[in-house]
Enzyme design. Structure first.
Site, PDB file in Angstrom:
ATOM      1  CG  ASP A  46     -41.330  44.619 -47.943  1.00  0.00           C
ATOM      2  OD1 ASP A  46     -41.103  44.566 -49.157  1.00  0.00           O
ATOM      3  OD2 ASP A  46     -40.498  45.012 -47.108  1.00  0.00           O
ATOM      4  CG  ASN A 120     -42.020  37.788 -45.217  1.00  0.00           C
ATOM      5  OD1 ASN A 120     -41.110  37.922 -46.032  1.00  0.00           O
ATOM      6  ND2 ASN A 120     -42.658  38.811 -44.677  1.00  0.00           N
ATOM      7  CD  GLU A 121     -42.988  35.509 -41.132  1.00  0.00           C
ATOM      8  OE1 GLU A 121     -44.180  35.739 -41.426  1.00  0.00           O
ATOM      9  OE2 GLU A 121     -42.110  36.368 -41.233  1.00  0.00           O
ATOM     10  NE  ARG A 146     -41.409  22.024 -20.992  1.00  0.00           N
ATOM     11  CZ  ARG A 146     -40.682  20.928 -21.175  1.00  0.00           C
ATOM     12  NH1 ARG A 146     -39.492  21.008 -21.725  1.00  0.00           N
ATOM     13  NH2 ARG A 146     -41.156  19.749 -20.821  1.00  0.00           N
ATOM     14  CG  ASN A 148     -44.484  33.595 -26.036  1.00  0.00           C
ATOM     15  OD1 ASN A 148     -44.291  33.074 -24.936  1.00  0.00           O
ATOM     16  ND2 ASN A 148     -45.025  34.792 -26.180  1.00  0.00           N
ATOM     17  CB  ALA A 156     -37.497  36.343 -49.429  1.00  0.00           C
ATOM     18  CB  ALA A 183     -40.619  34.456 -25.958  1.00  0.00           C
TER      19      ALA A 183
HETATM   20  P1  NAP Z   1     -47.037  44.308 -41.613  1.00  0.00           P
HETATM   21  O1  NAP Z   1     -47.373  45.607 -40.976  1.00  0.00           O
HETATM   22  O2  NAP Z   1     -47.568  43.972 -42.936  1.00  0.00           O
HETATM   23  O3  NAP Z   1     -45.438  44.175 -41.655  1.00  0.00           O
HETATM   24  C1  NAP Z   1     -44.634  44.551 -40.565  1.00  0.00           C
HETATM   25  C2  NAP Z   1     -43.346  45.174 -41.106  1.00  0.00           C
HETATM   26  O4  NAP Z   1     -42.536  44.144 -41.695  1.00  0.00           O
HETATM   27  C3  NAP Z   1     -43.595  46.217 -42.201  1.00  0.00           C
HETATM   28  O5  NAP Z   1     -42.761  47.323 -41.954  1.00  0.00           O
HETATM   29  C4  NAP Z   1     -43.200  45.475 -43.469  1.00  0.00           C
HETATM   30  O6  NAP Z   1     -42.735  46.337 -44.485  1.00  0.00           O
HETATM   31  C5  NAP Z   1     -42.071  44.624 -42.963  1.00  0.00           C
HETATM   32  N1  NAP Z   1     -41.729  43.449 -43.791  1.00  0.00           N
HETATM   33  C6  NAP Z   1     -42.564  42.527 -44.334  1.00  0.00           C
HETATM   34  N2  NAP Z   1     -41.861  41.607 -45.012  1.00  0.00           N
HETATM   35  C7  NAP Z   1     -40.554  41.951 -44.906  1.00  0.00           C
HETATM   36  C8  NAP Z   1     -39.342  41.387 -45.391  1.00  0.00           C
HETATM   37  N3  NAP Z   1     -39.339  40.257 -46.110  1.00  0.00           N
HETATM   38  N4  NAP Z   1     -38.177  41.993 -45.065  1.00  0.00           N
HETATM   39  C9  NAP Z   1     -38.157  43.134 -44.316  1.00  0.00           C
HETATM   40  N5  NAP Z   1     -39.275  43.714 -43.833  1.00  0.00           N
HETATM   41  C10 NAP Z   1     -40.459  43.123 -44.121  1.00  0.00           C
HETATM   42  O7  NAP Z   1     -47.382  43.196 -40.533  1.00  0.00           O
HETATM   43  P2  NAP Z   1     -48.234  41.854 -40.597  1.00  0.00           P
HETATM   44  O8  NAP Z   1     -49.385  42.003 -41.471  1.00  0.00           O
HETATM   45  O9  NAP Z   1     -48.492  41.454 -39.205  1.00  0.00           O
HETATM   46  O10 NAP Z   1     -47.195  40.736 -41.174  1.00  0.00           O
HETATM   47  C11 NAP Z   1     -46.514  40.783 -42.366  1.00  0.00           C
HETATM   48  C12 NAP Z   1     -45.083  40.410 -42.113  1.00  0.00           C
HETATM   49  O11 NAP Z   1     -44.532  41.330 -41.186  1.00  0.00           O
HETATM   50  C13 NAP Z   1     -44.881  39.026 -41.488  1.00  0.00           C
HETATM   51  O12 NAP Z   1     -44.658  38.074 -42.491  1.00  0.00           O
HETATM   52  C14 NAP Z   1     -43.693  39.210 -40.571  1.00  0.00           C
HETATM   53  O13 NAP Z   1     -42.491  38.755 -41.139  1.00  0.00           O
HETATM   54  C15 NAP Z   1     -43.545  40.701 -40.396  1.00  0.00           C
HETATM   55  N6  NAP Z   1     -43.711  41.024 -38.984  1.00  0.00           N
HETATM   56  C16 NAP Z   1     -42.606  41.338 -38.280  1.00  0.00           C
HETATM   57  C17 NAP Z   1     -42.689  41.563 -36.936  1.00  0.00           C
HETATM   58  C18 NAP Z   1     -41.459  41.904 -36.184  1.00  0.00           C
HETATM   59  O14 NAP Z   1     -40.427  42.160 -36.816  1.00  0.00           O
HETATM   60  N7  NAP Z   1     -41.515  41.898 -34.875  1.00  0.00           N
HETATM   61  C19 NAP Z   1     -43.913  41.504 -36.258  1.00  0.00           C
HETATM   62  C20 NAP Z   1     -45.027  41.200 -37.037  1.00  0.00           C
HETATM   63  C21 NAP Z   1     -44.916  40.955 -38.395  1.00  0.00           C
HETATM   64  P3  NAP Z   1     -43.686  47.387 -45.291  1.00  0.00           P
HETATM   65  O15 NAP Z   1     -43.804  48.579 -44.381  1.00  0.00           O
HETATM   66  O16 NAP Z   1     -42.909  47.696 -46.529  1.00  0.00           O
HETATM   67  O17 NAP Z   1     -44.993  46.722 -45.559  1.00  0.00           O
HETATM   68 MN    MN Z   2     -41.653  49.424 -46.544  1.00  0.00          MN
END
Ligand code: NAP
Ligand code: MN
Length: 263
Positions: A46, A120-121, A146, A148, A156, A183
């Site tokens: 992703d 995504n967001e 109030r 983070n 999606a 948070a």
């Molecule tokens: P990243 O390492 O690229 O992504 C973090 C994880 O989120 C990876 O396992 C990725 O899957 C998965 N992911 C991304 N889009 C998804 C979706 N639409 N549905 C389900 N899983 C998804 O981290 P990054 O570069 O910081 O940010 C990319 C995205 O990761 C952000 O848009 C955010 O939504 C998500 N993220 C999630 C968290 C959390 O859940 N706490 C924290 C940071 C970021 P793949 O392994 O297939 O790439």
């Molecule tokens: Mn994956």
């Protein structure tokens, strides 16, 4: 579709290998055109698809995307690595459906300035001190938040960061946006909704910093330091991202494989 491009995760040898196989196969019936492709094939996870979409965001209305995932289950990738030949055949013989995914548009400090599109967001965060944000829905004040920060996700993106915040998973066929707290502080003096809020595609969410106006704006994998933020407006974008999809796609199976089954 006549012109194609392949984006892949360069840190991953397997992605490189499959990108090579796909390159050869697609070049036999389509033209390689990185500048103006009709179809972009993303090989990786992703993360790779998010980077691919941002790379072609300026041509989003005329570009189709499809993913081959070389890692765990990719939410944006319908084909597993061992199905790469099937992906080629499906494109060649038009054996696919088009799935439209609504994007979010964010405007910083009013409409005429910076704009970004997210798959995504959108996140507005600050983790050194409490971030105070007035939240307006279609211009009406809802709350003074109030905590983070706040996250506004697409359907999606509802399985990504939003899910970790306790937000709902929303079917991609429901054009919408979802506001979730990062948070949040809740007690007698500070009150905000707590629950995530799913709103329709005609809604505008405005976030106005109170007091300090420094925060980090996250747009999928991009992030920007905001030094003089006065307002952020988020709404469903006019254009969608268009994905080629397996005709046998099932959201239930995807959720089960990603989050429930142990295999
Ligand atoms: P990243 O390492 O690229 O992504 C973090 C994880 O989120 C990876 O396992 C990725 O899957 C998965 N992911 C991304 N889009 C998804 C979706 N639409 N549905 C389900 N899983 C998804 O981290 P990054 O570069 O910081 O940010 C990319 C995205 O990761 C952000 O848009 C955010 O939504 C998500 N993220 C999630 C968290 C959390 O859940 N706490 C924290 C940071 C970021 P793949 O392994 O297939 O790439
Ligand atoms: Mn994956």
């Amino acid at each position: 579709m006549h012109k194609f491009m392949i984006c892949f995760n360069e840190q991953n040898n397997k992605s490189r290998e499959y990108a090579g196989l796909l390159m050869e196969a697609f070049a036999s019936f389509m033209q390689y055109d990185p500048a103006h492709p009709d179809l972009v094939i993303s090989v990786g996870g992703d993360r790779t698809m998010l980077d691919t979409i941002q790379a072609y965001v300026g041509q989003i209305e005329t570009t189709y995307f499809v993913g081959l995932h070389t890692g765990n289950l990719g939410f944006y990738s319908d084909y597993k690595e061992d199905e790469w030949e099937r992906l080629v055949e499906d494109v060649k013989y038009h054996h696919y459906e088009i799935a439209r995914r609504n994007l979010l548009e964010v405007c910083v400090n009013g409409t005429s300035s910076q704009k970004y599109l997210a798959l995504n967001e959108i996140r507005l965060e600050q983790n050194r001190h409490t971030l105070v944000l007035d939240v307006l829905i279609n211009g009406e004040h809802l709350e003074r938040f109030r905590g983070n920060g706040l996250c506004v996700s697409t359907p999606a993106g509802s399985t990504a960061y939003n899910r970790a915040l306790g937000g709902s998973i929303v079917s991609c066929s429901i054009r919408s946006l979802q506001l979730a707290e990062i948070a949040g502080i809740h007690h007698n003096a500070y009150r905000s909704l707590e629950n995530s809020l799913v709103l329709d595609d005609q809604t505008t969410i405005t976030l106005i910093p109170v007091g300090q106006n420094q925060a980090v704006l996250g747009v999928d994998r991009l992030s920007f330091e905001m030094q003089h933020l006065h307002s952020l407006t988020v709404r469903v974008a006019d254009c969608d991202a268009m994905f080629l999809r397996h005709p046998h796609f099932s959201l239930t199976q995807r959720l089960k494989k990603a989050f429930i089954s142990e295999k």
